[in-house]
Scaffold this motif. Sequence first.
Motif, mmCIF file in Angstrom:
data_model
loop_
_atom_site.group_PDB
_atom_site.id
_atom_site.type_symbol
_atom_site.label_atom_id
_atom_site.label_comp_id
_atom_site.label_asym_id
_atom_site.label_seq_id
_atom_site.Cartn_x
_atom_site.Cartn_y
_atom_site.Cartn_z
ATOM 1 N N THR A 98 0.834 -1.207 0.000
ATOM 2 C CA THR A 98 0.000 0.000 0.000
ATOM 3 C C THR A 98 0.870 1.259 0.000
ATOM 4 O OG1 THR A 98 -1.737 -1.174 1.189
ATOM 5 C CG2 THR A 98 -1.824 1.232 1.235
ATOM 6 N N ALA A 99 1.923 1.247 0.796
ATOM 7 C CA ALA A 99 2.832 2.399 0.854
ATOM 8 C C ALA A 99 3.520 2.613 -0.490
ATOM 9 C CB ALA A 99 3.862 2.194 1.956
ATOM 10 N N ILE A 100 3.947 1.524 -1.116
ATOM 11 C CA ILE A 100 4.615 1.629 -2.424
ATOM 12 C C ILE A 100 3.651 2.217 -3.453
ATOM 13 C CG2 ILE A 100 5.596 0.281 -4.321
ATOM 14 C CD1 ILE A 100 6.605 -1.693 -2.088
ATOM 15 N N ARG A 101 2.439 1.724 -3.469
ATOM 16 C CA ARG A 101 1.437 2.230 -4.435
ATOM 17 C C ARG A 101 1.099 3.698 -4.172
ATOM 18 N NH1 ARG A 101 -1.544 -3.283 -3.580
ATOM 19 N NH2 ARG A 101 -0.404 -4.544 -5.084
ATOM 20 N N ARG A 102 1.022 4.058 -2.900
ATOM 21 C CA ARG A 102 0.732 5.452 -2.551
ATOM 22 C C ARG A 102 1.861 6.362 -3.043
ATOM 23 N NH1 ARG A 102 0.785 5.818 3.105
ATOM 24 N NH2 ARG A 102 -0.886 4.296 3.050
ATOM 25 N N MET A 103 3.099 5.904 -2.848
ATOM 26 C CA MET A 103 4.234 6.708 -3.314
ATOM 27 C C MET A 103 4.186 6.871 -4.836
ATOM 28 S SD MET A 103 7.331 5.322 -0.889
ATOM 29 C CE MET A 103 8.557 6.515 -1.429
ATOM 30 N N ILE A 116 10.519 6.266 -5.105
ATOM 31 C CA ILE A 116 10.513 5.072 -4.260
ATOM 32 C C ILE A 116 11.913 4.871 -3.688
ATOM 33 C CG2 ILE A 116 10.149 2.568 -4.189
ATOM 34 C CD1 ILE A 116 7.603 4.009 -4.873
ATOM 35 N N SER A 117 11.993 4.780 -2.363
ATOM 36 C CA SER A 117 13.267 4.473 -1.712
ATOM 37 C C SER A 117 12.974 3.673 -0.443
ATOM 38 C CB SER A 117 14.037 5.751 -1.372
ATOM 39 O OG SER A 117 13.383 6.452 -0.344
ATOM 40 N N ILE A 118 13.889 2.789 -0.120
ATOM 41 C CA ILE A 118 13.721 1.944 1.070
ATOM 42 C C ILE A 118 13.666 2.800 2.340
ATOM 43 C CG2 ILE A 118 14.710 0.050 2.420
ATOM 44 C CD1 ILE A 118 13.556 -0.813 -0.308
ATOM 45 N N PRO A 119 14.557 3.776 2.527
ATOM 46 C CA PRO A 119 14.468 4.594 3.741
ATOM 47 C C PRO A 119 13.110 5.289 3.892
ATOM 48 C CG PRO A 119 16.579 4.948 2.699
ATOM 49 C CD PRO A 119 15.770 4.110 1.760
ATOM 50 N N ARG A 120 12.568 5.783 2.782
ATOM 51 C CA ARG A 120 11.261 6.454 2.851
ATOM 52 C C ARG A 120 10.161 5.449 3.184
ATOM 53 N NH1 ARG A 120 7.876 9.639 4.553
ATOM 54 N NH2 ARG A 120 6.366 10.522 3.124
ATOM 55 N N LEU A 121 10.247 4.235 2.615
ATOM 56 C CA LEU A 121 9.269 3.197 2.932
ATOM 57 C C LEU A 121 9.362 2.791 4.405
ATOM 58 C CD1 LEU A 121 9.518 1.004 -0.273
ATOM 59 C CD2 LEU A 121 7.494 2.232 0.520
ATOM 60 N N MET A 122 10.586 2.706 4.919
ATOM 61 C CA MET A 122 10.773 2.374 6.334
ATOM 62 C C MET A 122 10.105 3.428 7.208
ATOM 63 S SD MET A 122 14.785 1.175 6.241
ATOM 64 C CE MET A 122 15.023 1.608 7.949
ATOM 65 N N GLN A 123 10.298 4.673 6.835
ATOM 66 C CA GLN A 123 9.729 5.783 7.592
ATOM 67 C C GLN A 123 8.193 5.752 7.554
ATOM 68 O OE1 GLN A 123 10.586 9.593 5.825
ATOM 69 N NE2 GLN A 123 10.562 10.623 7.809
ATOM 70 N N MET A 124 7.649 5.453 6.388
ATOM 71 C CA MET A 124 6.195 5.451 6.227
ATOM 72 C C MET A 124 5.525 4.278 6.944
ATOM 73 S SD MET A 124 5.721 6.458 2.210
ATOM 74 C CE MET A 124 3.942 6.325 2.230
ATOM 75 N N THR A 125 6.183 3.111 6.924
ATOM 76 C CA THR A 125 5.532 1.900 7.415
ATOM 77 C C THR A 125 5.997 1.454 8.792
ATOM 78 O OG1 THR A 125 7.174 0.474 6.367
ATOM 79 C CG2 THR A 125 5.200 1.042 5.073
ATOM 80 N N ILE A 132 8.533 -3.635 -5.187
ATOM 81 C CA ILE A 132 9.458 -2.501 -5.261
ATOM 82 C C ILE A 132 10.120 -2.461 -6.630
ATOM 83 C CG2 ILE A 132 11.641 -1.579 -4.377
ATOM 84 C CD1 ILE A 132 10.771 -2.574 -1.599
ATOM 85 N N SER A 133 10.573 -3.610 -7.112
ATOM 86 C CA SER A 133 11.229 -3.664 -8.423
ATOM 87 C C SER A 133 10.291 -3.187 -9.523
ATOM 88 C CB SER A 133 11.698 -5.083 -8.723
ATOM 89 O OG SER A 133 12.691 -5.470 -7.809
ATOM 90 N N GLN A 134 9.061 -3.647 -9.464
ATOM 91 C CA GLN A 134 8.079 -3.236 -10.464
ATOM 92 C C GLN A 134 7.828 -1.730 -10.385
ATOM 93 O OE1 GLN A 134 4.302 -5.118 -9.969
ATOM 94 N NE2 GLN A 134 3.500 -4.391 -11.912
#
Length: 127
Positions: free
Chosen positions: A24-29, A36-45, A62-64
């Motif tokens: 959901t976080a990836i799709r929202r971004m 898309i970045s792992i640090p930002r996903l970590m922060q969001m989730t 994430i790759s997609q």
Amino acid sequence: MNKYDKMNEVNRERSVTKINVAKTAIRRMLEDGERISIPRLMQMTGLSRGFFYKNPAVRAEISQALEMQAGTIDPRRSILDQAMDGRIDLLERQVAELKIENENLRKENQKLKKSLEKKDRSIFMKL
């Protein structure tokens, strides 16, 4: 159901929940046009870095998303592109104006050459 099975069931449910949160976080971004970045996903989730790298379903998502983003434009880049497009338009107009001026000067030059040739002939004829 014994304790082991119950514990596996709970862990499986938590894992599915985490995967859904991450997707959901990836799709929202992606929808927000955010990079898309792992640090930002970590922060969001609130999920760990390892979760994003080790979980195959999330890693595939994430790759997609990164592949989809490869074709999108960074907001700063679009501003630069707009500025460059404006500059290109201005330069194209200047080139067109200079071509017209150049053509007019060539015509004037031809007229002056013909006029000079006539004067030279008339002077030569007088001699």
